[in-house]
Design a protein around this motif. Structure first.
Motif, PDB file in Angstrom:
ATOM      1  N   VAL A 508       0.826  -1.202   0.000  1.00 18.81           N
ATOM      2  CA  VAL A 508       0.000   0.000   0.000  1.00 18.81           C
ATOM      3  C   VAL A 508       0.864   1.258   0.000  1.00 18.81           C
ATOM      4  O   VAL A 508       0.484   2.284  -0.573  1.00 18.81           O
ATOM      5  N   SER A 509       2.048   1.201   0.630  1.00 16.29           N
ATOM      6  CA  SER A 509       2.945   2.351   0.626  1.00 16.29           C
ATOM      7  C   SER A 509       4.370   1.893   0.921  1.00 16.29           C
ATOM      8  O   SER A 509       4.586   0.875   1.580  1.00 16.29           O
ATOM      9  N   HIS A 510       5.331   2.662   0.414  1.00 19.28           N
ATOM     10  CA  HIS A 510       6.737   2.374   0.714  1.00 19.28           C
ATOM     11  C   HIS A 510       7.522   3.656   0.490  1.00 19.28           C
ATOM     12  O   HIS A 510       7.104   4.540  -0.269  1.00 19.28           O
ATOM     13  N   GLY A 511       8.659   3.766   1.173  1.00 17.18           N
ATOM     14  CA  GLY A 511       9.459   4.963   0.985  1.00 17.18           C
ATOM     15  C   GLY A 511      10.606   5.076   1.957  1.00 17.18           C
ATOM     16  O   GLY A 511      10.666   4.377   2.974  1.00 17.18           O
ATOM     17  N   PRO A 512      11.549   5.993   1.675  1.00 16.61           N
ATOM     18  CA  PRO A 512      12.734   6.174   2.511  1.00 16.61           C
ATOM     19  C   PRO A 512      12.526   7.207   3.616  1.00 16.61           C
ATOM     20  O   PRO A 512      11.684   8.089   3.522  1.00 16.61           O
ATOM     21  N   VAL A 513      13.336   7.090   4.666  1.00 15.00           N
ATOM     22  CA  VAL A 513      13.409   8.076   5.742  1.00 15.00           C
ATOM     23  C   VAL A 513      14.883   8.294   6.067  1.00 15.00           C
ATOM     24  O   VAL A 513      15.633   7.326   6.243  1.00 15.00           O
ATOM     25  N   GLY A 514      15.307   9.541   6.108  1.00 17.94           N
ATOM     26  CA  GLY A 514      16.665   9.872   6.507  1.00 17.94           C
ATOM     27  C   GLY A 514      16.663  10.643   7.818  1.00 17.94           C
ATOM     28  O   GLY A 514      15.846  11.547   8.006  1.00 17.94           O
ATOM     29  N   GLN A 534      16.646   4.754   6.339  1.00 16.28           N
ATOM     30  CA  GLN A 534      15.636   3.725   6.583  1.00 16.28           C
ATOM     31  C   GLN A 534      14.725   3.595   5.373  1.00 16.28           C
ATOM     32  O   GLN A 534      14.477   4.564   4.648  1.00 16.28           O
ATOM     33  N   TYR A 535      14.225   2.369   5.144  1.00 18.17           N
ATOM     34  CA  TYR A 535      13.219   2.165   4.101  1.00 18.17           C
ATOM     35  C   TYR A 535      12.054   1.386   4.705  1.00 18.17           C
ATOM     36  O   TYR A 535      12.248   0.326   5.318  1.00 18.17           O
ATOM     37  N   SER A 544       4.183  -5.183   7.901  1.00 25.75           N
ATOM     38  CA  SER A 544       5.137  -4.130   7.554  1.00 25.75           C
ATOM     39  C   SER A 544       6.573  -4.627   7.682  1.00 25.75           C
ATOM     40  O   SER A 544       6.865  -5.562   8.441  1.00 25.75           O
ATOM     41  N   ILE A 545       7.480  -3.964   6.935  1.00 27.03           N
ATOM     42  CA  ILE A 545       8.909  -4.257   6.978  1.00 27.03           C
ATOM     43  C   ILE A 545       9.662  -2.936   7.088  1.00 27.03           C
ATOM     44  O   ILE A 545       9.302  -1.940   6.454  1.00 27.03           O
ATOM     45  N   SER A 546      10.719  -2.927   7.892  1.00 24.55           N
ATOM     46  CA  SER A 546      11.599  -1.773   7.994  1.00 24.55           C
ATOM     47  C   SER A 546      13.044  -2.243   7.844  1.00 24.55           C
ATOM     48  O   SER A 546      13.457  -3.205   8.512  1.00 24.55           O
ATOM     49  N   LEU A 547      13.816  -1.572   6.972  1.00 24.01           N
ATOM     50  CA  LEU A 547      15.234  -1.865   6.766  1.00 24.01           C
ATOM     51  C   LEU A 547      16.010  -0.575   6.994  1.00 24.01           C
ATOM     52  O   LEU A 547      15.594   0.485   6.519  1.00 24.01           O
ATOM     53  N   GLU A 548      17.128  -0.637   7.703  1.00 24.42           N
ATOM     54  CA  GLU A 548      17.865   0.593   7.933  1.00 24.42           C
ATOM     55  C   GLU A 548      19.359   0.351   8.131  1.00 24.42           C
ATOM     56  O   GLU A 548      19.785  -0.694   8.639  1.00 24.42           O
ATOM     57  N   GLY A 549      20.128   1.340   7.680  1.00 29.60           N
ATOM     58  CA  GLY A 549      21.558   1.351   7.899  1.00 29.60           C
ATOM     59  C   GLY A 549      21.921   2.475   8.851  1.00 29.60           C
ATOM     60  O   GLY A 549      21.318   3.556   8.810  1.00 29.60           O
ATOM     61  N   LEU A 550      22.922   2.225   9.725  1.00 31.29           N
ATOM     62  CA  LEU A 550      23.303   3.203  10.748  1.00 31.29           C
ATOM     63  C   LEU A 550      24.789   3.530  10.651  1.00 31.29           C
ATOM     64  O   LEU A 550      25.615   2.652  10.387  1.00 31.29           O
ATOM     65  N   ASN A 551      25.087   4.788  10.880  1.00 35.56           N
ATOM     66  CA  ASN A 551      26.464   5.240  11.053  1.00 35.56           C
ATOM     67  C   ASN A 551      26.531   5.977  12.385  1.00 35.56           C
ATOM     68  O   ASN A 551      25.821   6.959  12.587  1.00 35.56           O
ATOM     69  N   TRP A 578      31.309   3.221  14.219  1.00 42.08           N
ATOM     70  CA  TRP A 578      30.923   1.953  13.595  1.00 42.08           C
ATOM     71  C   TRP A 578      29.731   2.158  12.667  1.00 42.08           C
ATOM     72  O   TRP A 578      29.040   3.179  12.709  1.00 42.08           O
ATOM     73  N   ASN A 579      29.507   1.145  11.833  1.00 43.40           N
ATOM     74  CA  ASN A 579      28.335   1.064  10.958  1.00 43.40           C
ATOM     75  C   ASN A 579      27.569  -0.203  11.313  1.00 43.40           C
ATOM     76  O   ASN A 579      28.159  -1.195  11.774  1.00 43.40           O
ATOM     77  N   ALA A 580      26.281  -0.190  11.099  1.00 38.60           N
ATOM     78  CA  ALA A 580      25.462  -1.363  11.419  1.00 38.60           C
ATOM     79  C   ALA A 580      24.235  -1.392  10.517  1.00 38.60           C
ATOM     80  O   ALA A 580      23.866  -0.385   9.886  1.00 38.60           O
ATOM     81  N   PHE A 581      23.576  -2.570  10.488  1.00 35.24           N
ATOM     82  CA  PHE A 581      22.355  -2.772   9.710  1.00 35.24           C
ATOM     83  C   PHE A 581      21.285  -3.318  10.637  1.00 35.24           C
ATOM     84  O   PHE A 581      21.556  -4.183  11.474  1.00 35.24           O
ATOM     85  N   ARG A 582      20.041  -2.809  10.512  1.00 35.26           N
ATOM     86  CA  ARG A 582      18.922  -3.289  11.314  1.00 35.26           C
ATOM     87  C   ARG A 582      17.727  -3.604  10.426  1.00 35.26           C
ATOM     88  O   ARG A 582      17.552  -2.989   9.364  1.00 35.26           O
TER      89      ARG A 582
END
Length: 723
Positions: A508-514, A534-535, A544-551, A578-582
């Motif tokens: 129904v919807s999808h998009g990025p968040v910074g 984040q996406y 729902s699904i959330s994917l995100e990368g962190l610095n 560090w960098n990480a993925f969630r």
């Protein structure tokens, strides 16, 4: 420029208020008085319902707000000298049973087919009441604040019944006038009706509401038009005494027996102002805190669960931000008895709200803790269409020291005071929201006489969501009755998100968040930051699904054990990057079997690696039994002397609702990080409206290398006398 930001926000707020017309003023439903009897049985056969106005043709809110609801809903209302009556019929075009979680009061909104009524008696689009039910008849009630937030900890006396068949379910209620607050002589109230139909994944509303807002948004209410002003409120007095017996046993074989009596008094001072008194209060039936894995450098926040502090809590507890609270009620009476307290709260006319709280605690001869008095005054004025200006004063006063010496006065200062001024921005269409506040603390030695100021603004449309925030907390700012885990910093935070809406398909919807979040010390040297990309993906079936990368970057301001298990600490001033993925996934709530999972993989302090996995499973035998369990695993790999550290957190809950008046719940928790095991079981029988019998068993045990075990069993009876 930072110092000018709050003033820029207020200037911008003035511009936003130029169009102050209520959005759904044209949606009006008339309510007329009846002299005919109404039986609350969930059957629409009473003669009083004939000729009433019908609220129908609901608008779809989600998954998309561009069409009318698929299934038909009809609402009728009337009243007499005592009650407001409502009957709602919800037709079901999708074959199959209804989705309900349980028969427990104040159910989870997203997991139940439900109907909610939102009432705004002052028509101010910021405060009100909500009532409703799920399709199995479990009741929902709460107070409303901040234009659309709901506090479900408020309970009042009212009755309802639900009937259902394959084609429809019907909800019927009687709400006594004395159970709510309203202004005498006013003939137009704000009102809206909401329905969640999980079989079609549709949330709908009587008035049109943009999908990014909850149906509880009071900015989008219609108008309830009375044929004559509602009855002038009569004096209302309630006495709610309790009596309990408790047995406590510890590991050393000590057994303690206790009996206790006390109670609450509720007095309506006016049609909209209420006085609550409590004497020797007891909170033994309150749920225990949910345990969490703690890898944070600062104090963790745990929510207040005690009833006396929760009603109208927004007047006191919502001042500031989540990380800058000048008043936090959990600082009062945990580990020390409360002797008595009073709370005066409510509306002073259409524009003003008042909150006054005063709590007196006992002294402790063993620790030297003196008696302490906690006083809070909150005054709020509505400005423009929906914005408010608030004033808060908090005073903690120590009296009657067990021993009158200087060392005790250093540990427990004579007083700590906070004075704050706050502006809350809420535009007429709810697209713009923001806040600006200033706090000043006062202490006897003047070493804690600091200030705090912060401001933010947020824009939220269907496709775009962005905001910016700044904070400054003086290193000398002191809030002993507040929650301010971090001091001596500047913080700048900004985010922007965008949603895309496919015309068809499962999404129904999808998009990025910074998100950019930066901290500086008082000399404007950077101490840490967190950058997130984040996406988000939301499906039509409500999963729902959330994917995100962190610095991330951290310069430690104090020694810190990165495992949280009591091992060696990293030194103050050391720098870490560090960098990480969630990721996170939540399943569709309609299923009998629900599940969610989240995880993190990436760097950590001292060039280390951290792996975290969390899962939650749920199954329900609706509407009587709901089972859930959660599990969390952390694996932290660091150089010597920490090496590899791993620990588990396991929780399990059984919730049985035999009827909508008899409930049993058991919560089991095991936290390997803190070496703690606890069990909390609670049986509740609501034998009369707002009157309960509780049987509570608790068991708390510290595991090796710590030692300690305490279990207790409590029987508690409360009764609501109403005049």
């Amino acid at each position: 420029s930072m110092k000018k930001f709050p003033f820029t926000l207020i200037l911008f707020a003035l511009i936003l208020q130029l169009n102050a017309q209520k959005k759904n003023e044209s949606f009006r439903i008339n309510i007329r008085k009846t002299n005919l009897p109404i039986k609350i049985d969930g059957i629409a056969d009473d003669e009083a319902w004939e000729g009433t106005d019908v609220a129908k043709d609901f608008f779809m809110v989600t998954p998309m707000d561009t069409d009318k609801a698929t299934d038909k809903s009809e609402i009728r209302m009337t009243y007499d000298d005592t009650n407001i009556y409502l009957i709602a019929t919800f037709y079901n075009s999708v074959p199959g049973s209804y989705f309900v979680e349980s028969l427990r009061r104040d159910f989870s909104f997203n997991k139940n087919d439900n109907f909610l009524l939102f009432l705004d008696p002052f028509n101010n689009q910021t405060t009100g009441f909500t009532f409703g039910s799920n399709a199995a008849g479990a009741q929902w009630d709460g107070t409303m604040f901040a234009g659309g937030s709901v506090d479900l900890n408020w309970d009042s006396k009212w009755i309802s019944e639900v009937t259902q068949d394959e084609e429809k379910w019907i909800f019927e209620m009687a709400l006594p006038f004395k159970s709510i607050r309203y202004e005498d002589g006013v003939k137009e109230w704000g009102i809206n009706f909401s329905r969640l139909h999980l079989a079609s994944s549709e949330k709908s509303s009587w008035t049109p509401i943009p999908r990014q807002f909850p149906t509880a948004s009071l900015a989008y209410t219609g108008v309830l038009v009375w044929d004559e002003a509602p009855p002038t409120p009569r004096f209302n007095f309630s006495l709610i005494p309790y009596a309990l017996g408790q047995t406590t046993y510890d590991l050393d074989g000590n057994t303690d027996y206790e009996t206790k009596v006390g109670g609450d008094v509720k007095i309506s001072l006016s049609s909209s102002l209420n006085l609550d008194l409590t004497i020797n209060p007891d909170f033994s039936q309150v749920e225990v805190d949910r345990q969490v894995t703690n890898l944070d450098r600062f104090e963790l926040f745990f929510p207040e669960r005690r009833q006396f502090f929760l009603e109208n809590a927004d007047l006191f507890a919502n001042f500031g931000y989540e990380s800058i609270r000048p008043f936090f009620s959990r600082r009062i009476g945990l580990g020390i008895p409360i002797n008595a307290g009073l709370r005066l709260s409510g509306n002073l006319g259409e524009k003003w709200r008042l909150g006054v709280m005063d709590i007196q605690t006992a002294k402790n001869e063993e620790t030297g803790l003196p008696s302490q008095n906690f006083g809070v005054i909150s005054l709020q004025r509505q400005v423009f269409s929906r914005s408010t200006i608030g004033l808060l004063f908090v005073n903690k006063q120590s009296t009657n020291y067990p021993q009158d010496n200087d060392s005790l006065r250093t540990i427990y200062p004579k007083f700590n005071r906070n004075l704050g001024l706050e502006y809350n921005l809420a535009s007429p269409d709810n697209l713009w929201n923001g806040k600006a506040f200033l706090l000043k603390s006062f202490t006897p030695d003047k070493q804690g006489n600091g200030i705090t100021q912060a401001a933010n603004i947020e824009y939220k449309s269907r496709k775009w969501n962005w905001g910016i925030k700044e904070e400054y907390v003086d290193s000398t700012y002191t809030a002993e009755v507040g929650f301010v885990p971090r001091k001596g910093y500047f913080n700048f935070n900004t985010f922007v998100g965008h949603l895309f809406f496919p015309k068809s398909g499962p999404v129904v919807s999808h998009g990025p968040v910074g998100i950019l979040n930066y901290y500086f010390d008082e000399n404007f040297r950077e101490t840490d930051h967190q950058n997130i990309l984040q996406y988000l993906i939301n499906f039509r079936n409500r999963s729902s699904i959330s994917l995100e990368g962190l610095n991330e970057y951290v310069q430690l301001l104090a020694p810190f054990d990165p495992t949280g298990t009591g091992k060696d600490s990293l030194a103050t001033g050391t720098k870490h990057r560090w960098n990480a993925f969630r990721f996170e996934y939540n399943s569709r709530p309609q299923s009998m079997f629900t599940y969610s999972g989240s995880g993190r993989y990436g760097g950590y302090y001292e060039e280390g690696t951290r792996i975290s996995l969390t899962g939650e499973l749920g199954y329900r035998f609706q509407p009587y039994v709901s089972l859930s369990s959660n599990i969390s695993y952390n694996n932290i790999r660091l150089p010597v002397p920490w090496n590899t550290t791993e620990f588990w957190l396991i929780g399990s809950e059984v919730d049985i609702t035999f009827t909508n008046k008899l409930f049993f719940a058991t919560l089991f928790q095991y936290n390997e990080q803190s070496k703690n095991f606890n069990l909390n079981s609670r049986l509740q029988w609501r034998y009369k409206p707002a009157s309960d019998l509780f049987l509570v068993y608790t068991n708390n045990e510290l595991l090796a290398p710590f030692e300690g075990r305490v279990w207790s069993i409590t029987l508690k009876l409360t009764y609501w006398f109403n005049k």
